[in-house]
Enzyme design. Structure first.
Site, mmCIF file in Angstrom:
data_model
loop_
_atom_site.group_PDB
_atom_site.id
_atom_site.type_symbol
_atom_site.label_atom_id
_atom_site.label_comp_id
_atom_site.label_asym_id
_atom_site.label_seq_id
_atom_site.Cartn_x
_atom_site.Cartn_y
_atom_site.Cartn_z
ATOM 1 N N ASP A 66 0.809 -1.214 0.000
ATOM 2 C CA ASP A 66 0.000 0.000 0.000
ATOM 3 C C ASP A 66 0.842 1.264 0.000
ATOM 4 O OD1 ASP A 66 0.983 -0.413 2.556
ATOM 5 O OD2 ASP A 66 -0.957 -0.732 3.477
ATOM 6 N N ASN A 135 -7.222 -2.800 14.505
ATOM 7 C CA ASN A 135 -8.624 -3.162 14.222
ATOM 8 C C ASN A 135 -8.733 -4.372 13.295
ATOM 9 O OD1 ASN A 135 -7.888 -2.137 11.770
ATOM 10 N ND2 ASN A 135 -9.351 -0.452 11.724
ATOM 11 N N HIS A 137 -7.038 -4.838 10.419
ATOM 12 C CA HIS A 137 -6.849 -4.615 8.983
ATOM 13 C C HIS A 137 -5.530 -5.194 8.481
ATOM 14 C CE1 HIS A 137 -4.914 -0.461 9.835
ATOM 15 N NE2 HIS A 137 -3.989 -1.140 9.199
ATOM 16 N N GLU A 142 -9.573 -1.940 5.479
ATOM 17 C CA GLU A 142 -10.229 -1.676 6.752
ATOM 18 C C GLU A 142 -11.427 -2.619 6.942
ATOM 19 O OE1 GLU A 142 -8.834 0.087 8.844
ATOM 20 O OE2 GLU A 142 -8.197 2.058 8.136
HETATM 21 C C1 GLP Z 1 -0.524 0.378 8.540
HETATM 22 C C2 GLP Z 1 -0.066 -0.463 7.342
HETATM 23 C C3 GLP Z 1 -0.230 -1.937 7.610
HETATM 24 C C4 GLP Z 1 0.386 -2.289 8.945
HETATM 25 C C5 GLP Z 1 -0.297 -1.509 10.046
HETATM 26 C C6 GLP Z 1 0.229 -1.826 11.418
HETATM 27 O O1 GLP Z 1 -1.894 0.459 8.578
HETATM 28 N N1 GLP Z 1 -0.767 -0.126 6.153
HETATM 29 O O2 GLP Z 1 0.368 -2.681 6.553
HETATM 30 O O3 GLP Z 1 0.266 -3.665 9.182
HETATM 31 O O4 GLP Z 1 -0.085 -0.131 9.772
HETATM 32 O O5 GLP Z 1 1.331 -1.013 11.712
HETATM 33 P P1 GLP Z 1 2.384 -1.302 12.851
HETATM 34 O O6 GLP Z 1 3.204 -2.437 12.367
HETATM 35 O O7 GLP Z 1 3.183 -0.035 12.946
HETATM 36 O O8 GLP Z 1 1.618 -1.621 14.070
#
Ligand code: GLP
Length: 240
Positions: A66, A135, A137, A142
């Site tokens: 993404d 959440n 995702h 989402e």
């Molecule tokens: C963002 C990214 C996800 C990632 C998530 C969790 O939303 N698009 O790919 O898994 O953050 O982030 P973190 O690893 O910092 O908790």
């Protein structure tokens, strides 16, 4: 589905990096799906270390999950910048083999189609790395995202915007949209590794693994994939 519960963040990073190393050893021309966020930082660090010890990334192709809409590639919070800083600049991957959706594209719909087509032309993803949002995702899919979705423009939920706010100077700077591979794009990967660390992921990990398979918890779809490994540290496994 394999669930690997390890002691801490470092063990999680090492275990996931070893899976990636195994994939590259089996096929140096592999196509890897990559994730951002704080979770995979340790994996990228370990892979850079493997590179210093001789692991060759020259034939590898990568596709990131993404990118934020509206951030240019050189914006310090863009995922392109993150990947460059934390991984691509540390290994001998060819820049032209690294793909990330272009969140600054004029025509975002066309960019999503182009991205899906590129993945198909590369023969699909062999191994996809995933983190998980608090959440549930995956990528930026989402809760409520259709399981049939492909790369698309998504509106970020309030909880994700808040989770991301720590990286931006003011709340107004936090992007509210992203381009993300869809659930179907992710499920097409031949193998998937989801990493989670910390108690703030325990509910999401529990819902993904033990709850019903439902679009309300995007990561729960992984229960339907034949080759998924969850690598979670003890804190993230706290509710299993
Ligand atoms: C963002 C990214 C996800 C990632 C998530 C969790 O939303 N698009 O790919 O898994 O953050 O982030 P973190 O690893 O910092 O908790």
């Amino acid at each position: 589905m394999k669930i690997l519960v390890v002691a801490d963040y470092e063990s999680m990073s090492n275990a996931a990096a070893q899976i990636v190393q195994g994939q590259i050893a089996r096929d140096p021309r592999s196509v890897l799906g990559l994730a951002t966020g704080s979770t995979p930082l340790g994996v990228y660090k370990t892979l850079a270390e493997y590179h210093r010890q001789g692991l060759d990334f020259a034939e590898l192709t990568t596709f990131n999950l993404d990118e934020y809409v509206g951030l240019a590639a050189d914006h310090p919070q863009s995922y392109r910048h993150y990947m460059q800083e934390n991984f691509f600049s540390k290994v001998n991957i060819r820049p032209e083999n690294t793909h990330i959706p272009n969140g600054a594209a004029q025509d975002l719909q066309a960019e999503c189609l182009r991205y899906e087509q590129l993945m198909a032309e590369a023969g699909g993803i062999d191994l996809q790395l995933l983190g998980i949002g608090s959440n549930g995702h995956i990528g930026f899919n989402e809760p409520g995202t259709a399981f049939g979705s492909q790369t698309q423009v998504v509106d970020l939920t309030e909880s994700t915007i808040q989770d991301n706010a720590r990286f931006f100077a003011t709340p107004q700077d936090v992007p509210t949209q992203a381009l993300s591979m869809g659930i179907k794009s992710i499920m097409q990967a031949k193998a998937i590794v989801l990493m989670a660390s910390g108690a703030n992921k325990a509910d999401a990990v529990h819902a993904a693994l033990r709850g019903p398979v439902t679009p309300h918890v995007p990561a729960s779809v992984l229960q339907l994939h034949p080759f998924v490994t969850f690598v979670v540290d003890q804190a993230a496994a706290g509710r299993l």
